[in-house]
Design an enzyme around this catalytic site. Structure first.
Site, PDB file in Angstrom:
ATOM      1  N   ASP A 182       0.859  -1.189   0.000  1.00 19.85           N
ATOM      2  CA  ASP A 182       0.000   0.000   0.000  1.00 19.85           C
ATOM      3  C   ASP A 182       0.895   1.239   0.000  1.00 19.85           C
ATOM      4  O   ASP A 182       1.772   1.368   0.865  1.00 19.85           O
ATOM      5  CB  ASP A 182      -0.886   0.004   1.268  1.00 19.85           C
ATOM      6  CG  ASP A 182      -2.231   0.652   1.029  1.00 19.85           C
ATOM      7  OD1 ASP A 182      -3.246   0.122   1.513  1.00 19.85           O
ATOM      8  OD2 ASP A 182      -2.256   1.688   0.319  1.00 19.85           O
ATOM      9  N   ASP A 203      -2.801   4.904  -2.375  1.00 14.52           N
ATOM     10  CA  ASP A 203      -3.798   5.412  -1.442  1.00 14.52           C
ATOM     11  C   ASP A 203      -4.155   6.875  -1.674  1.00 14.52           C
ATOM     12  O   ASP A 203      -3.257   7.718  -1.781  1.00 14.52           O
ATOM     13  CB  ASP A 203      -3.208   5.272  -0.019  1.00 14.52           C
ATOM     14  CG  ASP A 203      -4.152   5.732   1.045  1.00 14.52           C
ATOM     15  OD1 ASP A 203      -5.112   4.998   1.325  1.00 14.52           O
ATOM     16  OD2 ASP A 203      -3.942   6.833   1.596  1.00 14.52           O
ATOM     17  N   GLU A 259      -6.311   4.171  -5.940  1.00 12.12           N
ATOM     18  CA  GLU A 259      -7.559   4.422  -5.221  1.00 12.12           C
ATOM     19  C   GLU A 259      -7.954   5.840  -5.601  1.00 12.12           C
ATOM     20  O   GLU A 259      -7.555   6.812  -4.977  1.00 12.12           O
ATOM     21  CB  GLU A 259      -7.381   4.331  -3.704  1.00 12.12           C
ATOM     22  CG  GLU A 259      -8.715   4.496  -2.996  1.00 12.12           C
ATOM     23  CD  GLU A 259      -8.604   5.052  -1.600  1.00 12.12           C
ATOM     24  OE1 GLU A 259      -7.644   5.784  -1.318  1.00 12.12           O
ATOM     25  OE2 GLU A 259      -9.491   4.763  -0.777  1.00 12.12           O
ATOM     26  N   HIS A 287     -11.517  -2.450   2.782  1.00 13.17           N
ATOM     27  CA  HIS A 287     -11.349  -2.185   4.226  1.00 13.17           C
ATOM     28  C   HIS A 287     -12.000  -0.882   4.670  1.00 13.17           C
ATOM     29  O   HIS A 287     -12.091  -0.599   5.874  1.00 13.17           O
ATOM     30  CB  HIS A 287      -9.858  -2.149   4.557  1.00 13.17           C
ATOM     31  CG  HIS A 287      -9.185  -0.984   3.949  1.00 13.17           C
ATOM     32  ND1 HIS A 287      -8.945  -0.881   2.592  1.00 13.17           N
ATOM     33  CD2 HIS A 287      -8.735   0.166   4.485  1.00 13.17           C
ATOM     34  CE1 HIS A 287      -8.366   0.283   2.338  1.00 13.17           C
ATOM     35  NE2 HIS A 287      -8.238   0.938   3.467  1.00 13.17           N
ATOM     36  N   ASP A 288     -12.427  -0.065   3.674  1.00 12.50           N
ATOM     37  CA  ASP A 288     -13.074   1.221   4.006  1.00 12.50           C
ATOM     38  C   ASP A 288     -14.574   1.150   3.907  1.00 12.50           C
ATOM     39  O   ASP A 288     -15.252   2.150   4.158  1.00 12.50           O
ATOM     40  CB  ASP A 288     -12.630   2.307   2.999  1.00 12.50           C
ATOM     41  CG  ASP A 288     -11.223   2.775   3.231  1.00 12.50           C
ATOM     42  OD1 ASP A 288     -10.585   3.186   2.249  1.00 12.50           O
ATOM     43  OD2 ASP A 288     -10.745   2.702   4.380  1.00 12.50           O
TER      44      ASP A 288
HETATM   45  O1  TEU Z   1      -9.120   6.195   1.816  1.00 16.33           O
HETATM   46  C1  TEU Z   1      -9.255   7.360   1.029  1.00 16.33           C
HETATM   47  C2  TEU Z   1     -10.625   7.938   1.077  1.00 16.33           C
HETATM   48  O2  TEU Z   1     -10.748   9.104   0.838  1.00 16.33           O
HETATM   49  C3  TEU Z   1     -11.897   7.160   1.228  1.00 16.33           C
HETATM   50  O3  TEU Z   1     -11.667   5.865   1.377  1.00 16.33           O
HETATM   51  C4  TEU Z   1     -12.748   7.683   2.404  1.00 16.33           C
HETATM   52  O4  TEU Z   1     -12.834   9.009   2.290  1.00 16.33           O
HETATM   53  C5  TEU Z   1     -12.174   7.313   3.755  1.00 16.33           C
HETATM   54  O5  TEU Z   1     -12.052   5.933   3.840  1.00 16.33           O
HETATM   55  C6  TEU Z   1     -13.081   7.856   4.891  1.00 16.33           C
HETATM   56  O6  TEU Z   1     -14.271   7.109   4.987  1.00 16.33           O
HETATM   57  C7  TEU Z   1      -7.738   5.830   1.965  1.00 16.33           C
HETATM   58  C8  TEU Z   1      -7.646   4.534   2.763  1.00 16.33           C
HETATM   59  O7  TEU Z   1      -8.255   3.474   2.016  1.00 16.33           O
HETATM   60  C9  TEU Z   1      -8.322   4.757   4.082  1.00 16.33           C
HETATM   61  O8  TEU Z   1      -8.359   3.555   4.854  1.00 16.33           O
HETATM   62  C10 TEU Z   1      -7.555   5.829   4.841  1.00 16.33           C
HETATM   63  O9  TEU Z   1      -8.283   6.154   6.008  1.00 16.33           O
HETATM   64  C11 TEU Z   1      -7.390   7.094   3.980  1.00 16.33           C
HETATM   65  O10 TEU Z   1      -7.025   6.852   2.630  1.00 16.33           O
HETATM   66  C12 TEU Z   1      -6.252   7.936   4.536  1.00 16.33           C
HETATM   67  O11 TEU Z   1      -5.031   7.282   4.263  1.00 16.33           O
END
Ligand code: TEU
Ligand code: CA
Length: 560
Positions: free
Chosen positions: A98, A201, A258, A330-331
């Site tokens: 990542d 990311d 992403e 995971h989000d």
């Molecule tokens: O997430 C980026 C992001 O902007 C979206 O996934 C969303 O806005 C966020 O998950 C809040 O709900 C990436 C990663 O996948 C995430 O786990 C991290 O929290 C974020 O970047 C910061 O690194």
């Protein structure tokens, strides 16, 4: 489209903290992953993305990196990672790390040095400004985790620093070529170690619309969504092209961005033949129904909404490049709880959803536990919630007048903990994830939804995923499913999600009845051989297909 080594592959995402705990401290780790590689091989995985395992205070569960060259001892050692990379390679699995470079941790030495000398070299690695005398912030952007994007620079009440995410995640200043050189050196260091590539990311955020300015407030807090600024940000290609040319291209690395908030006209630049990335995720269904008022005000995604999002992305991308298709990560909350109508997430419905996304044009990704049909978990109090994003959304909902229960319902629907409860290996204590106390409680449904039970059940969701993987790699259909045209079939028929893959004789038809009620449809001329179905005894009579509730079939041209 130029053919690439990773086309036709199947990818998997592991959230290391929740995958398998090998030493009983309640936290998943690298030796734990290594011990399960044969499980992934058996599933048919070729590409394996690990969410961050770098040294981190875990303010955002590792997406706040304090040392890009060190493994956090909670997950293991660099030797453990080197061993995992080698063992994965023995099984034909490439490890994807990542790459989190929009920001680092406030515990990174760069930020510590910046706090020591805000006007010096390292201060310029970040966005540090003089605090305006009138107390007005340089801009009214709302961070992704709520609140202003500005905080006082530690030790300097007269200065502010920018963080689009958590206050412990200071944004790196990509306008600074010296910072970019530091990033490229680190990326090449990792690629030289033999990883297959990166998932990148939050990368769209590295280009800010400058100078800092306000946008119209969209809530009573006087702040505005970051989306508004991103619409105004232009020129990210300078950075991404440099990153590709200095790092990814020379290593022929696989990279997946992403990317939210992309500008449609830029998609060829992002994932075209010489794109910044190999692929990017289709987040259409993920962002469907989002409200500027937060999760509690977001719309439910119905099967028709899901179909519309997916079909629109397939049409938009076409043959420009290879999109990456997911139903969760995971989000996000669990796909089967999000896209299947409430109370109808039966094994059959979970397999239907699996077939519908897995056979689309693009690279299919499975998120850990998705192959078991893992579901969202109930939330009874905000005190049991770990996710910083969920805690913010709870506050937003309550401030808007939603009750405690309504705010918790929103977290049950969208909270990131849903995807982070431990992987359910078997029906023993802690679902076989850990001999200790898991860092996040196991979902209570592990007695039924678990790997061991599903491996032994030929009709399980897990074994259906194995059939889907096998179908994508079946020499009769691989070309059609990898490079074949995507074409909707009867898209106007409600809750019927059906599409062709391929052209001419090599064509397949996916036909899913995305509802509880039965239906019959006319089959296109020549189709009648069932290559895969989620229910026994698919019924075809006189060129008509009879589908039971949540039945999906994959058909090829009849070869009489
Ligand atoms: O997430 C980026 C992001 O902007 C979206 O996934 C969303 O806005 C966020 O998950 C809040 O709900 C990436 C990663 O996948 C995430 O786990 C991290 O929290 C974020 O970047 C910061 O690194
Ligand atoms: Ca552990």
């Amino acid at each position: 489209m130029q053919k690439k080594w990773w086309h036709g592959k199947v990818a998997y995402q592991i959230y290391p903290k929740s995958f398998y705990d090998s030493n009983g401290d309640g936290i998943g780790d690298l030796p734990g992953i290594a011990s399960k590689l044969d499980v992934l091989k058996d599933l048919g995985i070729d590409i394996l993305w690990l969410s961050p395992i770098y040294l981190s205070p875990l303010a955002d569960q590792g997406y706040d990196i304090a040392d890009y060259h060190a493994i956090d001892p909670r997950f293991g050692t660099m030797d453990d990672l080197d061993s995992l990379i080698a063992k994965a390679k023995e099984r034909g699995i490439g490890i994807v790390m990542d790459l989190v470079v929009n920001h680092c941790s406030d515990e990174h030495e760069w930020f510590k040095k910046a706090c020591g000398d805000p006007d010096g070299r390292y201060g310029k690695y970040f966005y540090i400004v003089d605090a305006p005398a009138d107390g007005k912030l340089p801009c009214n952007w709302r961070g992704y985790f709520g609140g202003p994007v500005w905080d006082e620079l530690p030790g300097h009440p007269d200065k502010l620093y920018l963080h689009l995410f958590h206050k412990k995640q200071p944004d790196l200043n990509w306008e600074n070529p010296e910072l970019r050189e530091e990033i490229y050196k680190m990326v090449n260091w990792w690629l030289d170690k033999g990883i297959a590539g990166f998932r990148i990311d939050a990368i769209i955020n590295i280009k800010k619309a400058l100078p800092f300015k306000d946008y119209p407030a969209d809530r009573a807090d006087g702040l505005c969504s970051i989306d508004k600024m991103l619409e105004d940000a232009h020129g990210i290609g300078e950075f991404l092209g440099e990153l590709r040319d200095r790092c990814f291209a020379p290593h022929n690395a696989f990279t997946v961005g992403e990317v939210f908030n992309e500008k449609e006209e830029e998609i060829p630049d992002f994932i075209g033949d010489n794109g910044y990335f190999s692929s990017m995720y289709d987040f259409g269904p993920t962002i469907f129904g989002h409200s500027p008022k937060g999760w509690a005000a977001s719309k439910v995604c119905t099967p028709e909404d899901y179909k519309a999002c997916v079909f629109a992305a397939q049409k938009k991308i076409g043959d420009v490049g290879m999109i990456s298709n997911i139903i969760e990560n995971h989000d996000e909350s669990r796909g089967v709880s999000r896209y299947i109508p409430k109370g109808e997430a039966t094994p059959a419905a979970k397999k239907l959803l699996a077939a519908e996304y897995f056979l689309l044009k693009g690279l299919p990704w499975i998120y850990q536990g998705q192959e078991l049909g893992m579901e969202n978990h109930p939330v009874s109090s905000i005190d049991e919630v770990d996710d910083v994003s969920s805690v913010d959304e709870y506050k937003v909902a309550r401030a808007l007048g939603y009750s405690d229960r309504e705010a918790l319902d929103a977290i049950e629907r969208f909270g990131r903990d849903n995807a982070r409860t431990p992987y359910q290996w078997d029906d023993s204590e802690n679902a076989g994830f850990s001999a200790g106390t898991p860092w996040l409680p196991v979902n209570a449904d592990y007695k039924v939804i678990n790997y061991k039970a599903e491996e032994a059940d030929p009709d399980s969701v897990l074994n259906f995923y194995k059939k889907l993987v096998a179908l994508r790699k079946d020499e009769r259909f691989a070309e059609a499913l990898t490079y074949g045209e995507f074409r909707p079939y009867l898209p106007e028929v409600e809750n019927f999600m059906s599409y062709f893959r391929g052209v001419g004789d090599g064509q397949l038809l996916v036909a899913g009845n995305f509802q509880r009620g039965e239906r019959e449809v006319v089959l296109p001329e020549g189709f009648g051989e069932v290559v895969l179905g989620n229910l026994e005894g698919a019924r075809i009579e006189d060129g008509r297909l009879f589908l039971r509730g949540y039945e999906v079939v994959v058909l090829c041209r009849r070869h009489d």
